[in-house]
Design a protein around this motif. Structure first.
Motif, PDB file in Angstrom:
ATOM      1  N   TRP A   5       0.869  -1.180   0.000  1.00 49.65           N
ATOM      2  CA  TRP A   5       0.000   0.000   0.000  1.00 49.65           C
ATOM      3  C   TRP A   5       0.903   1.228   0.000  1.00 49.65           C
ATOM      4  CZ3 TRP A   5      -1.279  -4.585   2.042  1.00 49.65           C
ATOM      5  CH2 TRP A   5      -2.616  -5.019   2.008  1.00 49.65           C
ATOM      6  N   TYR A  59       3.194   0.454   3.328  1.00 53.82           N
ATOM      7  CA  TYR A  59       2.887  -0.683   4.205  1.00 53.82           C
ATOM      8  C   TYR A  59       3.028  -1.956   3.388  1.00 53.82           C
ATOM      9  CZ  TYR A  59       0.065  -4.004   6.889  1.00 53.82           C
ATOM     10  OH  TYR A  59      -0.385  -5.114   7.577  1.00 53.82           O
ATOM     11  N   ASN A  87       5.155  -1.321   8.502  1.00 55.87           N
ATOM     12  CA  ASN A  87       4.951  -0.010   7.884  1.00 55.87           C
ATOM     13  C   ASN A  87       6.264   0.762   7.940  1.00 55.87           C
ATOM     14  OD1 ASN A  87       2.709   1.965   6.975  1.00 55.87           O
ATOM     15  ND2 ASN A  87       3.859   3.179   8.462  1.00 55.87           N
ATOM     16  N   ASP A  97      -2.654   1.638  16.014  1.00 53.65           N
ATOM     17  CA  ASP A  97      -3.815   2.199  15.309  1.00 53.65           C
ATOM     18  C   ASP A  97      -3.452   3.536  14.663  1.00 53.65           C
ATOM     19  OD1 ASP A  97      -5.427   0.089  15.933  1.00 53.65           O
ATOM     20  OD2 ASP A  97      -6.358   1.049  17.663  1.00 53.65           O
ATOM     21  N   MET A 136      -1.137   2.894  11.590  1.00 57.42           N
ATOM     22  CA  MET A 136      -1.818   2.269  10.457  1.00 57.42           C
ATOM     23  C   MET A 136      -3.062   3.028  10.002  1.00 57.42           C
ATOM     24  SD  MET A 136       0.217   0.079   9.670  1.00 57.42           S
ATOM     25  CE  MET A 136      -0.800  -0.130   8.217  1.00 57.42           C
ATOM     26  N   ALA A 137      -3.345   4.167  10.629  1.00 55.99           N
ATOM     27  CA  ALA A 137      -4.584   4.898  10.322  1.00 55.99           C
ATOM     28  C   ALA A 137      -4.689   5.212   8.829  1.00 55.99           C
ATOM     29  CB  ALA A 137      -4.646   6.176  11.149  1.00 55.99           C
ATOM     30  N   LYS A 159      -3.620   3.730   6.175  1.00 52.92           N
ATOM     31  CA  LYS A 159      -4.004   2.581   5.343  1.00 52.92           C
ATOM     32  C   LYS A 159      -5.475   2.240   5.554  1.00 52.92           C
ATOM     33  CE  LYS A 159      -3.541  -2.347   4.912  1.00 52.92           C
ATOM     34  NZ  LYS A 159      -4.582  -2.912   5.741  1.00 52.92           N
ATOM     35  N   ASN A 160      -5.977   2.510   6.756  1.00 54.79           N
ATOM     36  CA  ASN A 160      -7.369   2.191   7.092  1.00 54.79           C
ATOM     37  C   ASN A 160      -8.315   3.363   6.841  1.00 54.79           C
ATOM     38  OD1 ASN A 160      -6.551  -0.396   7.898  1.00 54.79           O
ATOM     39  ND2 ASN A 160      -5.948   0.363   9.906  1.00 54.79           N
ATOM     40  N   ASN A 206      -5.542   9.722  12.459  1.00 58.34           N
ATOM     41  CA  ASN A 206      -5.651   9.350  13.872  1.00 58.34           C
ATOM     42  C   ASN A 206      -4.471   9.995  14.592  1.00 58.34           C
ATOM     43  OD1 ASN A 206      -5.603   8.173  16.390  1.00 58.34           O
ATOM     44  ND2 ASN A 206      -5.905   6.083  15.672  1.00 58.34           N
ATOM     45  N   LYS A 262      -9.727  11.433  15.872  1.00 58.66           N
ATOM     46  CA  LYS A 262      -9.807  10.596  14.674  1.00 58.66           C
ATOM     47  C   LYS A 262     -10.831  11.185  13.728  1.00 58.66           C
ATOM     48  CE  LYS A 262      -9.073   6.237  17.089  1.00 58.66           C
ATOM     49  NZ  LYS A 262      -9.617   4.932  17.416  1.00 58.66           N
ATOM     50  N   THR A 290     -12.221  10.466   9.361  1.00 59.23           N
ATOM     51  CA  THR A 290     -11.989   9.767   8.101  1.00 59.23           C
ATOM     52  C   THR A 290     -11.169  10.634   7.150  1.00 59.23           C
ATOM     53  OG1 THR A 290     -13.044   8.829   6.143  1.00 59.23           O
ATOM     54  CG2 THR A 290     -14.273  10.547   7.291  1.00 59.23           C
TER      55      THR A 290
END
Length: 285
Positions: free
Chosen positions: A86, A113, A148, A207, A210-211, A213-214, A218, A253, A255
């Motif tokens: 990613w 990642y 990552n 978290d 990796m925010a 990628k998700n 965050n 957090k 989006t």
């Protein structure tokens, strides 16, 4: 000219530079086979990622491809060995269209990642075929794993965070060529300074790492400059500072798939202010 007040979020967009130097714009390319490199067909899938389908005898020549994302872009790639990659905004990866037998080696910039495919090493009993990621004088040797790497040039250090498996991180010290090494277990992060020094941290919020990628921003106790670097990359904007910005830490957090104004509103609740000027955001006290 109408004053700019907002910016759209980033999207799935990237370019692929082939071995002969030709450039494929992936967002304007149809799904299906794009082209061939040696014995590999490069395929764009319906869910918007690139993968390599290898067939037939290996070519003796190693053909290198580079995938790169702009600011305001992200993309997914499956390497010829099945490793999943990613790319965050303003990032790149250079890799061979088919890996040689003895090791798998790629070079990156920005933030990437990896979920590395476990492939047995034909030369060693039960050993994995080495997978090595390089950035400048730092390299990460992978023992079959999820990790990552944040290696943006405008960050203070390169951060390698391990989620699963094992990695060895090493640098040739820029000043003395003395090699620094660290072995990571899951949940640990290696921080490699510009001089080649490595420190290992274990107070890592996975978290938060990796925010991106998700699909999230965050922030936990992040300073405004670090946050604005992320925002600048994702919304393709330059960042400037006007006056003395108070040292303050932010948590929250949101989006990534949202207009810039929504992110700034949240930050403004902490008494930091912004104004838009063409292609930049100016942070004001």
């Amino acid at each position: 000219a109408k004053e700019r007040t907002d910016a759209a979020p980033g999207r799935n967009t990237a370019t692929l530079i082939l071995a002969d130097g030709s450039v494929v714009s992936l967002d304007s390319t149809d799904n299906g086979e794009i082209t061939r490199q040696g014995n590999a067909a490069i395929v764009k899938t319906e869910d918007g990622k690139i993968l390599y389908k290898t067939s037939g005898a290996k070519t003796s020549e190693t053909l290198y491809n580079t995938m790169s994302t702009p600011r305001g872009g992200q993309y997914q790639l499956v390497l010829p060995d099945g490793t999943k990659v990613w790319l965050n905004a303003a990032s790149s990866i250079r890799y061979p269209a088919s890996f040689p037998a003895e090791e798998r080696r790629v070079t990156i910039t920005g933030e990437v990642y990896f979920e590395v495919a476990a492939i047995r090493n034909p030369a060693g009993k039960n050993a994995l075929l080495p997978f090595v990621v390089q950035k400048g004088n730092m390299q990460v040797e992978v023992k079959g794993t999820h990790f990552n790497i944040n290696a943006y040039d405008d960050e203070a250090d390169v951060r390698v965070t391990l989620l699963e498996g094992r990695v060895n991180v090493s640098t040739a010290d820029a000043a003395s060529t003395e090699k620094q090494e660290a072995a990571l277990i899951p949940g640990k992060q290696a921080r490699c300074s510009k001089t080649g020094r490595i420190a290992v941290a274990d107070d890592v919020d996975l978290d938060e790492v990796m925010a991106w990628k998700n699909g999230l921003f965050n922030f936990s106790n992040a300073d405004i400059r670090m946050i604005m670097r992320q925002i600048g990359r994702w919304y393709d904007l330059d960042i400037a500072y006007d006056g003395t910005i108070p040292e303050r830490e932010f948590s929250g957090k949101i989006t990534r798939n949202t207009q810039l104004s929504n992110v700034l509103k949240i930050l403004e609740q902490s008494n930091i202010h912004f104004r838009m000027e063409q292609s930049r955001i100016v942070v004001t006290p």
